[in-house]
Design an enzyme around this catalytic site. Structure first.
Site, PDB file in Angstrom:
ATOM      1  CE1 TYR A   1      29.307  -9.361   0.134  1.00  0.00           C
ATOM      2  CE2 TYR A   1      27.762  -7.706  -0.671  1.00  0.00           C
ATOM      3  CZ  TYR A   1      28.700  -8.124   0.247  1.00  0.00           C
ATOM      4  OH  TYR A   1      29.039  -7.304   1.291  1.00  0.00           O
TER       5      TYR A   1
ATOM      6  CE  LYS B   1      -1.433   7.420   0.137  1.00  0.00           C
ATOM      7  NZ  LYS B   1      -2.710   6.759  -0.079  1.00  0.00           N
TER       8      LYS B   1
HETATM    9  C1  LIG Z   1      -3.261   7.072  -1.351  1.00  0.00           C
HETATM   10  C2  LIG Z   1      -4.675   7.364  -1.467  1.00  0.00           C
HETATM   11  C3  LIG Z   1      -5.176   8.190  -2.495  1.00  0.00           C
HETATM   12  C4  LIG Z   1      -4.327   8.714  -3.623  1.00  0.00           C
HETATM   13  O1  LIG Z   1      -4.190   7.738  -4.615  1.00  0.00           O
HETATM   14  P1  LIG Z   1      -3.358   8.033  -5.958  1.00  0.00           P
HETATM   15  O2  LIG Z   1      -3.598   6.854  -6.805  1.00  0.00           O
HETATM   16  O3  LIG Z   1      -1.948   8.182  -5.554  1.00  0.00           O
HETATM   17  O4  LIG Z   1      -3.918   9.273  -6.510  1.00  0.00           O
HETATM   18  C5  LIG Z   1      -6.510   8.548  -2.449  1.00  0.00           C
HETATM   19  N1  LIG Z   1      -7.320   8.094  -1.483  1.00  0.00           N
HETATM   20  C6  LIG Z   1      -6.902   7.250  -0.503  1.00  0.00           C
HETATM   21  C7  LIG Z   1      -7.858   6.779   0.518  1.00  0.00           C
HETATM   22  C8  LIG Z   1      -5.563   6.856  -0.465  1.00  0.00           C
HETATM   23  O5  LIG Z   1      -5.153   6.028   0.497  1.00  0.00           O
END
Ligand SMILES: *Cc1c(COP(=O)(O)O)cnc(C)c1O
Length: 810
Positions: free
Chosen positions: A708, A483
């Protein structure tokens, strides 16, 4: 090439069956995903992370008919057309075969080891010797127990000299490498702290490494790394600062981008002009000089060749190219072994159907029919759409089964004609020996990056995947989170690798992320965490499996499927055990069961929950409560539905800290990208490196202000560097006013003034720096995130899309 009968003799195997003992073997294979010439391949069932015996059927189905095994394989029992050799240890057999092949050659073989610098010394030496010699160098990543064997297998008679790299990480490994390589000349580059974890002391590590040179006639090493006492009964050629060193280093002086180094050799003093200024490069050059002196090159010649050295990119790089193309730049060496590595990588690219290669002539092709035949077979096996060949035009090339073939005598003639070749929506491998200067071709075909680049190390990604895989039992499936542009590191580039590594599932946040992966040729199952009703048709069209988190969503989706007359669509039910984000409450499960039993549009592919604090020991009680709640609901759901589904709970920290929460699958996220939130794993590797360069330097007086709103007030006369990264690139404004620290030439320097949109300024008063120097933006990602009160996740995903990603692979 050896017949399988001969191979059996060499490895001392027991021939279970040899129906075709004359079968010629030219390829040694241990990975069923990397097969180029099945008929002439011999498959070794090695036991690494996975047991190679499990992949025999796959290899057979791809046409391999010769196998070396160490245990009985039922699949092979009734295959009468297959050569099967059984040995006690398949890795040993592979190594024995390589050792035998190596003994057929009498040109000098140089063996290189050391903690750092061995690849660069090998590459520079090749660069300098290739001017008058045919040199074989082992491919960079082939320096281990398997790699060295494969490197040696590629030795051929037309070489004048071979350079083989040996790397070890544990005690006891060097003996096997030494027995294969038997280097005539040994080179020890340096001794550092890398890979120290498996050794009790530095001395133990050194002693292990020196075993490579047991039978060498000569050892070349720096006296500060290898004390004379360590190699008493061996001719040692030492270099260093001591008077008794054979090659003594005297004065050195930095002049612009060069170093002038005075050396003393056989009583006379000479000067080397080295086109580098850092200590490591200078030492590596000195190693090369020492080797060349021992190969009887005269000083004047060496001086000239050293001065012509160029910094080398030794890793293959994947970049975005012109007209929606992918450019795979491997313009650093060219021989069959390294060609095969890059072709494997090309085959892992699914984003475009069309694959092309721009290939240069190779040493030794001329009047060597066997070599020509092998090259044609390898190229024919790739379903390439186009070959652009640079070099001498051979008959066998014209006969290749590649639809479009273009021939150019020189790189210059190709460059001249390049605008007439339409390169579009394709993956192009650019592979050439150094003298062909294919970097000029790459320059024309790859999109330019403007100073700031995110390097992504694909080998580190693979390594991290293995690290986590080793923490879960073999039957537990692995889902990887891609993701948010794979936590900032890429879309299909990362997914291709994960697909090749055969993970079980990919997960994206939104349907359009999944659509993008599908259109880039990714075929793995994909779960979508936050699907919306308006993306239902996209989900179905692209075979994306939604997370289902509420009754209304479930009803809507079922209604949609009914309308489309679709049955048994896979869904993933989410249980809310404490996150209170998306998901059904445990109390809702009976109603969910009733609803699911009254329809046949969807089937539950998996049932999962998310731990809110799996990494925090203070919350362990709550985590345990979440796991227990989940288990009860899973049991209820399974009994109610009457069928099995995949159960999964653990994210990265859950994998590490909660083995009881592994269930049927784990969901690996941040750890894959090299961030060890739990600080428990010593072998994770950093995946992404954000780097930029110093654009301008200014000397300013105390009292002046920077940036700035005059926020950065100088309290002393200062030297200020401007770098081209700002908050639009993902460098948060909170890093301003000395909060952020970047690294230049090994030294940390603070920001000064406010961070601008596209740039920021650094106080470099206390360090050596020049315009164009490289800057590491996040020398320590964990620290940087603490500095502004966030977590590494946020820094990674915020690196903006305009920062070019370059993918490296060795
Ligand atoms: C992002 C996510 C993960 C992964 O989590 P990490 O801490 O990056 O390993 C696992 N399960 C769900 C539902 C997530 O949204």
């Amino acid at each position: 090439m050896y017949s399988i009968g001969k191979v059996n003799e060499i490895v001392g195997g027991m021939a279970i069956r040899i129906p075709n003992s004359d079968q010629q073997i030219s390829e040694l294979v241990y990975d069923s995903r990397k097969i180029s010439l099945p008929e002439e391949s011999l498959f070794f069932a090695l036991s690494a992370t996975r047991d190679g015996h499990e992949f025999i059927a796959d290899a057979y189905n791809q046409g391999i008919r010769s196998f070396i095994i160490s245990k009985d394989v039922p699949f092979l029992m009734d295959k009468t057309d297959v050569n099967v050799l059984k040995v006690h240890d398949t890795l040993k057999a592979l190594q024995d075969l390589a050792a035998y092949h190596r003994k057929q050659f009498h040109f000098p073989i140089i063996g290189i080891t050391g903690s750092n610098g061995k690849s660069i010394v090998k590459a520079w030496l090749t660069q300098m010797l290739s001017i008058d010699k045919k040199v074989y160098q082992s491919p960079k990543s082939y320096n281990s127990q398997i790699g060295v064997a494969l490197s040696l297998w590629n030795l051929q008679g037309h070489y004048d000299l071979a350079i083989i790299e040996a790397g070890i990480s544990e005690p006891g490994e060097m003996d096997a490498l030494a027995a294969m390589i038997k280097p005539d000349i040994g080179v020890f580059t340096n001794l550092g702290i890398a890979h120290a974890q498996h050794f009790k002391s530095k001395e133990e590590k050194l002693a292990e490494k020196l075993k490579l040179f047991k039978e060498s006639n000569l050892l070349i090493a720096g006296s500060s790394y290898v004390p004379k006492e360590m190699v008493e009964n061996k001719p040692l050629f030492s270099w260093g600062y001591l008077e008794q060193d054979d090659l003594q280093l005297l004065e050195q002086q930095q002049v612009g981008q060069e170093t002038q180094l005075d050396i003393q050799y056989k009583g006379s003093i000479h000067q080397l002009k080295i086109p580098f200024t850092d200590k490591a490069s200078i030492e590596n050059v000195v190693s090369c000089v020492a080797i060349m002196l021992n190969l009887q090159y005269d000083i004047a010649n060496i001086q000239q060749r050293v001065y012509g050295l160029k910094p080398l990119e030794m890793r293959l790089q994947l970049k975005k190219g012109i007209n929606n193309s992918s450019i795979i730049d491997d313009s650093y060496s060219n021989d069959l072994a390294s060609l095969k590595i890059s072709l494997d990588f090309l085959q892992q690219q699914n984003q475009y159907q069309k694959k092309s290669i721009i290939l240069s002539e190779m040493d030794g092709l001329e009047e060597n029919e066997k070599f020509q035949k092998k090259l044609s077979e390898i190229l024919n096996g790739q379903s390439l759409k186009r070959l652009i060949w640079v070099g001498k035009d051979y008959d066998f090339l014209t006969a290749l089964h590649i639809p479009e073939k273009l021939f150019y005598p020189t790189t210059a003639s190709l460059l001249e004609d390049l605008h007439n070749i339409s390169i579009e929506k394709e993956s192009v491998l650019i592979k050439g020996a150094r003298i062909f200067q294919f970097e000029k071709v790459v320059e024309r075909l790859a999109l330019r990056s403007h100073g700031t680049v995110l390097d992504i190390n694909l080998n580190a990604l693979t390594n991290n995947l293995m690290v986590y895989r080793s923490l879960i039992p073999p039957q537990v499936k692995l889902m990887t989170m891609v993701k948010a542009f794979s936590y900032g590191s890429g879309s299909f580039e990362v997914a291709n690798l994960l697909q090749f590594a055969k993970v079980d599932y990919l997960t994206v946040a939104f349907a359009d992320e999944g659509v993008e992966l599908r259109s880039a040729g990714i075929t793995l199952p994909i779960m979508v965490l936050s699907p919306d009703a308006d993306t239902f048709s996209a989900l179905i069209k692209h075979d994306l499996e939604p997370e289902v988190y509420s009754m209304s969503f479930l009803n809507d989706f079922i209604a949609f499927l009914k309308d489309q007359q679709i049955k048994s669509y896979k869904i993933h039910l989410k249980l809310d055990t404490g996150m209170h984000r998306l998901g059904f409450f445990p109390e809702e499960i009976p109603a969910v069961i009733d609803r699911l039993k009254s329809q046949d549009q969807v089937v539950v592919q998996s049932f999962f929950t998310h731990l809110v604090a799996s990494g925090d020991p203070k919350q362990d009680e709550f985590t345990q409560y979440q796991i227990d709640t989940y288990s009860q609901s899973a049991k209820l759901l399974e009994d109610g539905l009457g069928y099995n589904f995949i159960r999964h709970v653990a994210n990265t920290s859950g994998i590490v800290r909660w083995p009881e929460a592994h269930f049927d699958m784990v969901r690996l996220g941040i750890g894959l990208y090299g961030v060890d939130m739990d600080r428990k794993l010593e072998n994770l590797e950093q995946v992404s490196t954000l780097r930029t360069t110093v654009t301008q330097l200014k000397e300013l007086k105390a009292g002046e202000t920077i940036g700035y709103d005059r926020k950065g007030v100088l309290h002393r006369d200062s030297k200020i560097a401007t770098v081209k990264i700002g908050y639009a690139d993902g460098y948060n404004r909170r890093f301003g006013q000395s909060v952020g620290k970047m690294q230049i030439n090994g030294k940390l320097v603070p920001t000064v003034g406010s961070i601008c949109m596209d740039m920021c300024m650094l106080d470099v008063t206390d360090i050596e720096v020049k315009e164009g120097d490289e800057v590491l933006v996040f020398p320590d990602l964990m620290q940087a995130s603490k500095d502004i009160g966030t977590i590494p996740y946020e820094l990674l995903v915020n690196i903006s899309g305009r920062v070019k990603r370059v993918y490296y692979y060795e």
